[in-house]
Design a protein around this motif. Structure first.
Motif, PDB file in Angstrom:
ATOM      1  N   VAL A 263     116.337-102.982  66.139  1.00 46.94           N
ATOM      2  CA  VAL A 263     116.599-102.133  67.266  1.00 46.94           C
ATOM      3  C   VAL A 263     117.237-100.852  66.693  1.00 46.94           C
ATOM      4  CG1 VAL A 263     117.487-102.112  69.555  1.00 46.94           C
ATOM      5  CG2 VAL A 263     116.819-104.255  68.867  1.00 46.94           C
ATOM      6  N   GLU A 264     116.557 -99.941  67.056  1.00 50.63           N
ATOM      7  CA  GLU A 264     117.090 -98.489  66.556  1.00 50.63           C
ATOM      8  C   GLU A 264     117.818 -98.037  67.741  1.00 50.63           C
ATOM      9  OE1 GLU A 264     113.908 -96.075  65.325  1.00 50.63           O
ATOM     10  OE2 GLU A 264     113.108 -97.380  64.114  1.00 50.63           O
ATOM     11  N   MET A 265     119.028 -97.546  67.523  1.00 43.73           N
ATOM     12  CA  MET A 265     119.885 -96.915  68.447  1.00 43.73           C
ATOM     13  C   MET A 265     120.471 -95.761  67.947  1.00 43.73           C
ATOM     14  SD  MET A 265     121.725-100.740  69.418  1.00 43.73           S
ATOM     15  CE  MET A 265     121.084-101.707  68.040  1.00 43.73           C
ATOM     16  N   VAL A 275     119.679 -97.242  73.337  1.00 41.84           N
ATOM     17  CA  VAL A 275     118.393 -97.719  72.500  1.00 41.84           C
ATOM     18  C   VAL A 275     117.579 -96.696  72.497  1.00 41.84           C
ATOM     19  CG1 VAL A 275     116.509 -99.317  72.608  1.00 41.84           C
ATOM     20  CG2 VAL A 275     118.512-100.312  73.131  1.00 41.84           C
ATOM     21  N   ASN A 276     116.864 -96.451  71.352  1.00 38.59           N
ATOM     22  CA  ASN A 276     116.023 -95.488  70.958  1.00 38.59           C
ATOM     23  C   ASN A 276     114.458 -96.294  71.059  1.00 38.59           C
ATOM     24  OD1 ASN A 276     113.975 -93.503  70.170  1.00 38.59           O
ATOM     25  ND2 ASN A 276     114.555 -93.914  68.064  1.00 38.59           N
ATOM     26  N   GLU A 277     114.356 -97.158  70.187  1.00 38.83           N
ATOM     27  CA  GLU A 277     113.135 -98.015  70.020  1.00 38.83           C
ATOM     28  C   GLU A 277     113.293 -99.403  69.206  1.00 38.83           C
ATOM     29  OE1 GLU A 277     109.796 -96.443  67.829  1.00 38.83           O
ATOM     30  OE2 GLU A 277     111.099 -95.872  65.962  1.00 38.83           O
ATOM     31  N   MET A 278     112.334-100.188  69.350  1.00 38.59           N
ATOM     32  CA  MET A 278     112.311-101.475  68.670  1.00 38.59           C
ATOM     33  C   MET A 278     111.246-101.770  67.935  1.00 38.59           C
ATOM     34  SD  MET A 278     111.998-104.151  71.789  1.00 38.59           S
ATOM     35  CE  MET A 278     112.205-103.434  73.400  1.00 38.59           C
TER      36      MET A 278
HETATM   37 MG   LIG Z   1     111.967 -94.809  64.823  1.00 36.00          MG
END
Ligand SMILES: [Mg+2]
Ligand SMILES: Nc1ncnc2c1ncn2[C@@H]1O[C@H](COP(=O)(O)OP(=O)(O)O)[C@@H](O)[C@H]1O
Length: 367
Positions: A263-265, A275-278
């Motif tokens: 999980v990108e945050m 949260v940005n993306e996963m």
């Molecule tokens: Mg990314």
């Protein structure tokens, strides 16, 4: 939430891997260390990073039903290193063997709108966002989420591809064209631009029985939209690190994930997490675990899908991971000569600009 333990596949079993890149390669290497063999399946599997280190490779399209059936019947379980494998492919494979993570996880992770809706429904914050199906939609969305924003294609983006920055509604038509708007199947999402203090990610592994382990939040620095350096652990407050951990575990649990999830945050200046993306697979920001942790992220994937107990995420050192992009790889002689630098190369013949060719881990004493 607990689930049903998966059948335990003993060493000697064969893992099917969808996708043939470096993540598949490093998973196959981890599998081999535990006595498993890997069979790779991908349209581009021939002489690929993953097939070079696997016992078998099938080169076939994602919609080749016969090849998929033969592949599924030749392995004991299927996993993946690329979350954009068509859901129909996975549905077909599942008629013959187990696939982890499953189609429900992929359909969320393949589409930025589905992903953000899923996360927001859990009460977890993201940047403000609006769907956009035309240049007019983009202009309207800009008016709603604020002038500084990013238009992204909802599907198939990676390494900053399929994205256009906006500063006001004037650029809407150009941004829409830049992401391929108007082409068949292209849809967009406009996200408010986050002025972040730093970017972090958390990698969680989860077994079929619901057991979970998570590596500490790490800090990610990007260059030209591509991950450049990961600093492990992230230099954030204990509260922010704990919140990032909670968010990642919550998402893995809600997805009923079996496997590994990154999980990108974004961390805001006041320490909040968005949260940005996963990605439901091993992740570039987890490569440091190969040299710094008791069990690395690739071994965790093998353990999770084979129904084994998850490994220890204990960190024997802090670490800094640097990607080798394009011609960076030409520095291999000096990196090999550097005491303590741990070089990992992916076996790609051609060092094209922007291509991930390898990475180097450097360990530092724990903070
Ligand atoms: Mg990314
Ligand atoms: N809404 C945003 N606000 C600020 N920066 C962003 C935003 N979306 C993306 N970025 C930057 O672009 C990078 C790549 O975007 P991301 O959505 O992670 O796509 P991908 O990694 O699939 O290319 C992010 O890691 C971040 O540095």
């Amino acid at each position: 939430m607990t689930g049903t333990p998966l059948p335990r596949l003993a060493p000697g079993s064969t893992i099917g891997m969808l996708g043939a890149g470096q993540l598949g390669r490093m998973t196959a290497l981890a599998a081999a260390r535990l006595g498993y063999t890997t069979h790779v399946y991908a349209p581009d599997a021939a002489d690929s990073p993953a097939s070079q280190v696997s016992a078998a490779a099938t080169v076939a399209d994602w919609d080749d039903l016969d090849a998929l059936e033969r592949f599924a019947r030749s392995v004991d379980v299927v996993t993946l290193e690329w979350e954009n494998v068509p859901v129909a492919t996975v549905e077909h494979l599942r008629r013959f063997t187990a696939v982890h993570p499953g189609p429900n996880v992929l359909s969320v992770a393949q589409d930025r709108i589905a992903e953000k809706s899923f996360v927001n429904a859990l009460g977890i914050a993201t940047a403000p966002w609006r769907p956009a199906g035309s240049a007019d939609d983009v202009a309207r969305a800009v008016a709603e989420v604020g002038p500084r924003c990013v238009l992204k294609s909802t599907r198939l983006g990676y390494d900053g591809k399929g994205q256009a920055r906006l500063d006001g509604g004037d650029g809407a038509a150009a941004a829409w064209a830049a992401i391929g708007g108007g082409k068949a199947g292209v849809e967009g999402i406009v996200e408010g631009f986050v002025t972040f203090a730093c970017e972090v990610s958390v990698i969680v592994a989860r077994g079929g029985d619901g057991a979970m382990v998570a590596y500490p939040a790490v800090e990610n620095r990007h260059k030209d939209g591509i991950l450049d350096v990961t600093i492990a652990p992230a230099r954030v407050t204990p509260e922010t690190a704990a919140e990032a951990d909670r968010v990642a575990r919550r998402i893995a649990e809600a997805l009923d994930l079996v496997g590994v999830l990154a999980v990108e945050m974004f961390v805001t200046p006041d320490g909040a997490v968005l949260v940005n993306e996963m990605a439901p697979r091993p992740h570039n920001s987890g490569h440091w675990t190969m040299d710094a942790c008791a069990s690395d992220q690739f071994e965790q994937l093998v353990r999770a899908v084979c129904g084994l107990p998850l490994g220890s995420v204990e960190r024997v050192a802090d670490a800094e991971m640097t990607n080798l992009i394009g011609d960076d790889v030409l520095r291999w002689p000096e990196l090999l000569a550097e005491p303590g630098a741990r070089l990992h190369l992916y076996g790609k013949a051609e060092a094209r600009p922007g291509r991930k060719m390898g990475h180097v881990n450097r360990l530092v004493p724990r903070r």
